[in-house]
Design an enzyme around this catalytic site. Structure first.
Site, PDB file in Angstrom:
ATOM      1  N   ASP A 270     -38.607  56.426  84.226  1.00 12.22           N
ATOM      2  CA  ASP A 270     -38.835  55.510  83.104  1.00 12.22           C
ATOM      3  C   ASP A 270     -37.673  55.460  82.120  1.00 12.22           C
ATOM      4  O   ASP A 270     -37.857  55.233  80.921  1.00 12.22           O
ATOM      5  CB  ASP A 270     -40.146  55.878  82.360  1.00 12.22           C
ATOM      6  CG  ASP A 270     -41.335  55.896  83.293  1.00 12.22           C
ATOM      7  OD1 ASP A 270     -41.369  55.048  84.203  1.00 12.22           O
ATOM      8  OD2 ASP A 270     -42.215  56.757  83.120  1.00 12.22           O
TER       9      ASP A 270
ATOM     10  N   LYS B   7     -34.551  51.871  84.361  1.00  9.84           N
ATOM     11  CA  LYS B   7     -33.806  51.466  85.563  1.00  9.84           C
ATOM     12  C   LYS B   7     -34.018  49.982  85.853  1.00  9.84           C
ATOM     13  O   LYS B   7     -33.121  49.306  86.334  1.00  9.84           O
ATOM     14  CB  LYS B   7     -34.247  52.311  86.769  1.00  9.84           C
ATOM     15  CG  LYS B   7     -33.949  53.793  86.591  1.00  9.84           C
ATOM     16  CD  LYS B   7     -34.525  54.615  87.730  1.00  9.84           C
ATOM     17  CE  LYS B   7     -36.038  54.599  87.787  1.00  9.84           C
ATOM     18  NZ  LYS B   7     -36.724  55.256  86.670  1.00  9.84           N
ATOM     19  N   GLY B   8     -35.236  49.484  85.534  1.00  7.78           N
ATOM     20  CA  GLY B   8     -35.526  48.066  85.753  1.00  7.78           C
ATOM     21  C   GLY B   8     -34.610  47.192  84.920  1.00  7.78           C
ATOM     22  O   GLY B   8     -33.990  46.253  85.419  1.00  7.78           O
TER      23      GLY B   8
ATOM     24  N   ALA C 242     -43.690  53.930  91.246  1.00  6.80           N
ATOM     25  CA  ALA C 242     -42.697  53.418  90.302  1.00  6.80           C
ATOM     26  C   ALA C 242     -43.267  52.236  89.524  1.00  6.80           C
ATOM     27  O   ALA C 242     -44.132  51.519  90.009  1.00  6.80           O
ATOM     28  CB  ALA C 242     -41.452  52.967  91.056  1.00  6.80           C
TER      29      ALA C 242
ATOM     30  N   HIS D 218     -41.159  49.435  87.213  1.00  6.59           N
ATOM     31  CA  HIS D 218     -39.892  49.029  86.605  1.00  6.59           C
ATOM     32  C   HIS D 218     -40.109  47.739  85.839  1.00  6.59           C
ATOM     33  O   HIS D 218     -40.584  46.752  86.392  1.00  6.59           O
ATOM     34  CB  HIS D 218     -38.806  48.850  87.680  1.00  6.59           C
ATOM     35  CG  HIS D 218     -38.466  50.137  88.385  1.00  6.59           C
ATOM     36  ND1 HIS D 218     -37.475  50.229  89.325  1.00  6.59           N
ATOM     37  CD2 HIS D 218     -38.977  51.385  88.248  1.00  6.59           C
ATOM     38  CE1 HIS D 218     -37.404  51.490  89.755  1.00  6.59           C
ATOM     39  NE2 HIS D 218     -38.313  52.196  89.122  1.00  6.59           N
ATOM     40  N   THR D 219     -39.747  47.751  84.555  1.00  3.12           N
ATOM     41  CA  THR D 219     -40.031  46.603  83.699  1.00  3.12           C
ATOM     42  C   THR D 219     -38.776  45.767  83.492  1.00  3.12           C
ATOM     43  O   THR D 219     -37.714  46.298  83.181  1.00  3.12           O
ATOM     44  CB  THR D 219     -40.523  47.087  82.316  1.00  3.12           C
ATOM     45  OG1 THR D 219     -41.500  48.106  82.533  1.00  3.12           O
ATOM     46  CG2 THR D 219     -41.111  45.963  81.506  1.00  3.12           C
TER      47      THR D 219
ATOM     48  N   THR E 139     -49.677  53.793  85.642  1.00  5.84           N
ATOM     49  CA  THR E 139     -51.003  54.401  85.473  1.00  5.84           C
ATOM     50  C   THR E 139     -51.589  54.210  84.081  1.00  5.84           C
ATOM     51  O   THR E 139     -52.749  54.535  83.854  1.00  5.84           O
ATOM     52  CB  THR E 139     -50.926  55.925  85.735  1.00  5.84           C
ATOM     53  OG1 THR E 139     -49.933  56.470  84.848  1.00  5.84           O
ATOM     54  CG2 THR E 139     -50.536  56.219  87.170  1.00  5.84           C
TER      55      THR E 139
ATOM     56  N   LEU F  71     -31.753  52.991  72.489  1.00  5.61           N
ATOM     57  CA  LEU F  71     -31.165  53.567  71.276  1.00  5.61           C
ATOM     58  C   LEU F  71     -31.910  53.049  70.042  1.00  5.61           C
ATOM     59  O   LEU F  71     -32.083  53.768  69.051  1.00  5.61           O
ATOM     60  CB  LEU F  71     -29.672  53.192  71.190  1.00  5.61           C
ATOM     61  CG  LEU F  71     -28.927  53.790  70.010  1.00  5.61           C
ATOM     62  CD1 LEU F  71     -28.830  55.315  70.150  1.00  5.61           C
ATOM     63  CD2 LEU F  71     -27.527  53.191  69.848  1.00  5.61           C
TER      64      LEU F  71
HETATM   65  P1  GDP Z   1     -37.984  52.358  84.650  1.00  4.81           P
HETATM   66  O1  GDP Z   1     -39.145  52.899  85.394  1.00  4.81           O
HETATM   67  O2  GDP Z   1     -36.832  53.294  84.615  1.00  4.81           O
HETATM   68  O3  GDP Z   1     -37.573  50.987  85.118  1.00  4.81           O
HETATM   69  O4  GDP Z   1     -38.457  52.176  83.136  1.00  4.81           O
HETATM   70  P2  GDP Z   1     -39.860  51.521  82.652  1.00  4.81           P
HETATM   71  O5  GDP Z   1     -39.783  50.049  82.855  1.00  4.81           O
HETATM   72  O6  GDP Z   1     -41.016  52.248  83.256  1.00  4.81           O
HETATM   73  O7  GDP Z   1     -39.852  51.913  81.125  1.00  4.81           O
HETATM   74  C1  GDP Z   1     -38.860  51.483  80.251  1.00  4.81           C
HETATM   75  C2  GDP Z   1     -39.491  50.628  79.137  1.00  4.81           C
HETATM   76  O8  GDP Z   1     -38.585  50.482  78.085  1.00  4.81           O
HETATM   77  C3  GDP Z   1     -39.843  49.219  79.577  1.00  4.81           C
HETATM   78  O9  GDP Z   1     -40.976  48.793  78.885  1.00  4.81           O
HETATM   79  C4  GDP Z   1     -38.618  48.407  79.152  1.00  4.81           C
HETATM   80  O10 GDP Z   1     -38.905  47.035  78.903  1.00  4.81           O
HETATM   81  C5  GDP Z   1     -38.248  49.111  77.891  1.00  4.81           C
HETATM   82  N1  GDP Z   1     -36.812  49.114  77.536  1.00  4.81           N
HETATM   83  C6  GDP Z   1     -35.728  49.242  78.352  1.00  4.81           C
HETATM   84  N2  GDP Z   1     -34.597  49.320  77.625  1.00  4.81           N
HETATM   85  C7  GDP Z   1     -34.980  49.218  76.327  1.00  4.81           C
HETATM   86  C8  GDP Z   1     -34.279  49.276  75.082  1.00  4.81           C
HETATM   87  O11 GDP Z   1     -33.073  49.448  75.017  1.00  4.81           O
HETATM   88  N3  GDP Z   1     -35.017  49.179  73.952  1.00  4.81           N
HETATM   89  C9  GDP Z   1     -36.375  49.026  73.974  1.00  4.81           C
HETATM   90  N4  GDP Z   1     -37.017  48.927  72.808  1.00  4.81           N
HETATM   91  N5  GDP Z   1     -37.063  48.974  75.124  1.00  4.81           N
HETATM   92  C10 GDP Z   1     -36.376  49.093  76.271  1.00  4.81           C
HETATM   93  P1  IMO Z   2     -40.274  55.094  87.707  1.00  7.75           P
HETATM   94  O1  IMO Z   2     -39.571  54.580  88.940  1.00  7.75           O
HETATM   95  C1  IMO Z   2     -42.154  58.534  85.774  1.00  7.75           C
HETATM   96  C2  IMO Z   2     -44.290  61.359  88.396  1.00  7.75           C
HETATM   97  C3  IMO Z   2     -45.784  61.473  88.267  1.00  7.75           C
HETATM   98  C4  IMO Z   2     -45.967  62.940  88.609  1.00  7.75           C
HETATM   99  C5  IMO Z   2     -44.931  63.171  89.707  1.00  7.75           C
HETATM  100  C6  IMO Z   2     -45.479  63.083  91.121  1.00  7.75           C
HETATM  101  O2  IMO Z   2     -41.070  54.045  87.014  1.00  7.75           O
HETATM  102  O3  IMO Z   2     -39.320  55.822  86.825  1.00  7.75           O
HETATM  103  P2  IMO Z   2     -46.253  61.038  92.627  1.00  7.75           P
HETATM  104  O4  IMO Z   2     -47.318  59.986  92.415  1.00  7.75           O
HETATM  105  O5  IMO Z   2     -44.889  60.473  92.771  1.00  7.75           O
HETATM  106  O6  IMO Z   2     -46.603  61.992  93.729  1.00  7.75           O
HETATM  107  O7  IMO Z   2     -46.264  61.902  91.266  1.00  7.75           O
HETATM  108  O8  IMO Z   2     -43.954  62.147  89.527  1.00  7.75           O
HETATM  109  N1  IMO Z   2     -43.777  59.985  88.633  1.00  7.75           N
HETATM  110  C7  IMO Z   2     -43.128  59.245  87.721  1.00  7.75           C
HETATM  111  N2  IMO Z   2     -42.863  59.477  86.414  1.00  7.75           N
HETATM  112  N3  IMO Z   2     -41.699  57.402  86.344  1.00  7.75           N
HETATM  113  C8  IMO Z   2     -41.931  57.155  87.656  1.00  7.75           C
HETATM  114  O9  IMO Z   2     -41.377  56.112  88.316  1.00  7.75           O
HETATM  115  C9  IMO Z   2     -42.725  58.071  88.396  1.00  7.75           C
HETATM  116  N4  IMO Z   2     -43.163  58.135  89.682  1.00  7.75           N
HETATM  117  C10 IMO Z   2     -43.786  59.307  89.813  1.00  7.75           C
HETATM  118  O10 IMO Z   2     -46.199  61.183  86.949  1.00  7.75           O
HETATM  119  O11 IMO Z   2     -45.596  63.747  87.514  1.00  7.75           O
HETATM  120 MG    MG Z   3     -41.171  53.257  85.114  1.00  9.81          MG
END
Ligand code: GDP
Ligand code: IMO
Ligand code: MG
Length: 435
Positions: free
Chosen positions: A13, A16-17, A39, A41-42, A300, A331
């Protein structure tokens, strides 16, 4: 032959998205190389928010070929739902391809994931209950079902006939859980195969041909380095290799074909699920960051644990991924704090430790040693260069860069594509659509 790997440097989180979407404009192909629908990814485009679980984050560009490669475990039900949802929103999903060799998550994997977690009780990993671990276990056991098996009902039935009785015995005898019926699974799998038939291809060949043509490719990792099966804090990890090396085994490229690794980190840290997290904040500051940063799991809906930036695991992640540069996200979420802290060492049993200890046991006893920096009040959403940032924010970024030992080339100050500070971007050959 530019192949760039995008990899999470923390516990997932990291954004990466956003990073993938930001860089995808310049490339021809985005390849997911591991993980599954655990995963989330937003990608934010104006008023529209896309939450992607299996579909690579390049899907929103009409010129990109999105690829789900062999290292991914695919729940076809999630994939089809995601494709339908995107198509309903006007996104062209026709180009997406899935590896013949990718393993399939079946309902018994999900049932086993939940049953095993329930049995572990207070020692549970806190998985996403998506069947990820059991599906990868079947792959290692050589009893897995692959995407190509969905294309031939007789093959699918024969393979399920071999594995299902064993899984049903474990489900019923060990866990008292419901069991699954062979013909119902054959019908389900064959139905998935029918709908996905045109997309199921040899993605390694697709990747190699694209590289040979001189196309630019992004390899999009899921999860993060500290959740890596080998290098994370085992057993509180996922069941695949999110690290950049995973792009080779899971994406179909050789190590020497990777010419850039961009590590993605947040300006603070979060973790979902159980496991050591030395800089965790269980106070009002942590709550404030969680609220402003909307730190709720994309997959989740669980609240994410929040903590200060920890230089030890992140520097370890830079090393193990051979990250050549970093994108630092979120940031903006630190605006409004009186001071910001960065962990630069641990005290473990009275000893000062400056390198990330591999043992989850030692980590559980680690007391963070912090550097404290003055905070900043101003919003940074509109900053488009480092010079637009308040002095304190700029110092924070340059201090992290110093601690991590690689340049922070991109800084994100909001969820949208445009809310990005570009300090330096490696020039790519023009993507095919612009040649
Ligand atoms: P990922 O799993 O690595 O792709 O990350 P997620 O999408 O699960 O979580 C990142 C969250 O932060 C998402 O809701 C994004 O829209 C948001 N996000 C990403 N970069 C920024 C940023 O620089 N500032 C803010 N406020 N939100 C961000
Ligand atoms: P993205 O790609 C954050 C965590 C789960 C748990 C552990 C094992 O969005 O960054 P699993 O279901 O993979 O067997 O769970 O890994 N986990 C993540 N935490 N971001 C993710 O994906 C995750 N995918 C799995 O919460 O601790
Ligand atoms: Mg994520």
């Amino acid at each position: 032959m530019p192949a760039t790997v995008i990899v999470g440097l923390q516990w997932g989180d990291e954004g990466k998205g956003k990073t993938t979407d930001f860089l995808a404009e310049q490339v021809d192909c985005v390849v997911r190389y591991q993980g599954g629908d655990n995963a989330g990814h937003t990608v934010v485009l104006g008023d529209e928010v896309f939450k992607l679980h299996l579909v690579p984050s390049g899907i929103l560009y009409p010129h990109i070929v999105p690829v789900i490669a062999n290292g991914v475990v695919v729940n076809p039900a999630t994939l089809l739902r995601e494709l339908d949802g995107l198509a309903e929103r006007g996104i062209d999903v026709s180009r997406l391809r899935v590896s013949r060799n990718a393993h399939v998550i079946l309902p018994y994997h999900i049932a086993l994931d939940s049953a095993m977690e329930a049995r572990l009780a207070s020692a549970a990993v806190g998985t996403t209950h998506r069947g990820i671990g059991p599906a990868y276990a079947d792959r290692a056991w050589r009893t897995g079902i692959r995407m190509e098996d969905l294309l031939d009902t007789n093959v699918l039935r024969a393979k399920l006939q071999r594995v299902l009785p064993d899984r049903n015995v474990i489900l019923s005898a060990a866990y008292g859980a419901e069991t699954f019926e062979l013909e119902a699974l054959v019908e389900l799998g064959a139905g998935w195969g029918d709908r996905l038939r045109e997309r199921i291809v040899d993605t390694t060949d697709l990747v190699q041909q694209a590289l040979a043509r001189g196309d630019s490719l992004l390899f999009e990792g899921a999860q993060g380095t500290l959740l890596d099966l080998d290098h994370g804090s085992y057993p509180y990890v996922t069941s695949s290799n999110p690290i950049a090396g995973g792009a080779c085994t899971g994406g179909g490229i050789g190590p020497l074909q990777v010419d850039e690794v961009i590590g993605v980190a947040k300006a603070y840290a979060t973790r979902v699920g159980a496991g050591p997290f030395p800089t965790e904040l269980e106070d009002a500051i942590g709550e404030g960051i969680a609220t402003r940063g909307r730190e709720v799991g994309t997959t989740t809906g669980r609240p994410r644990r929040v903590g200060w930036f920890d230089a030890l695991p992140t520097r370890f992640a830079v090393e193990i991924n051979s990250a050549s540069s970093i994108m630092l996200n979120k940031l903006d979420i630190l605006s409004g704090l009186d001071e910001v802290r960065v962990c630069v060492g641990y005290d473990i049993d009275g000893e000062r430790v400056e390198r990330w200890p591999a043992s989850a046991d030692a980590l559980a006893r680690a007391i963070p040693v912090y550097e404290t920096h003055p905070g900043w009040r101003e919003s940074v959403h509109d900053a488009r260069s480092l010079g637009d940032l308040p002095e304190e924010a700029r110092r924070y970024v340059t201090r992290l860069e110093e601690l991590l030992g690689v340049p922070i080339h991109l800084v994100s100050v909001g969820p949208e594509r445009s809310q990005t500070i570009v300090r330096s971007v490696r020039p790519y050959p023009a993507a095919r659509h612009r040649r």
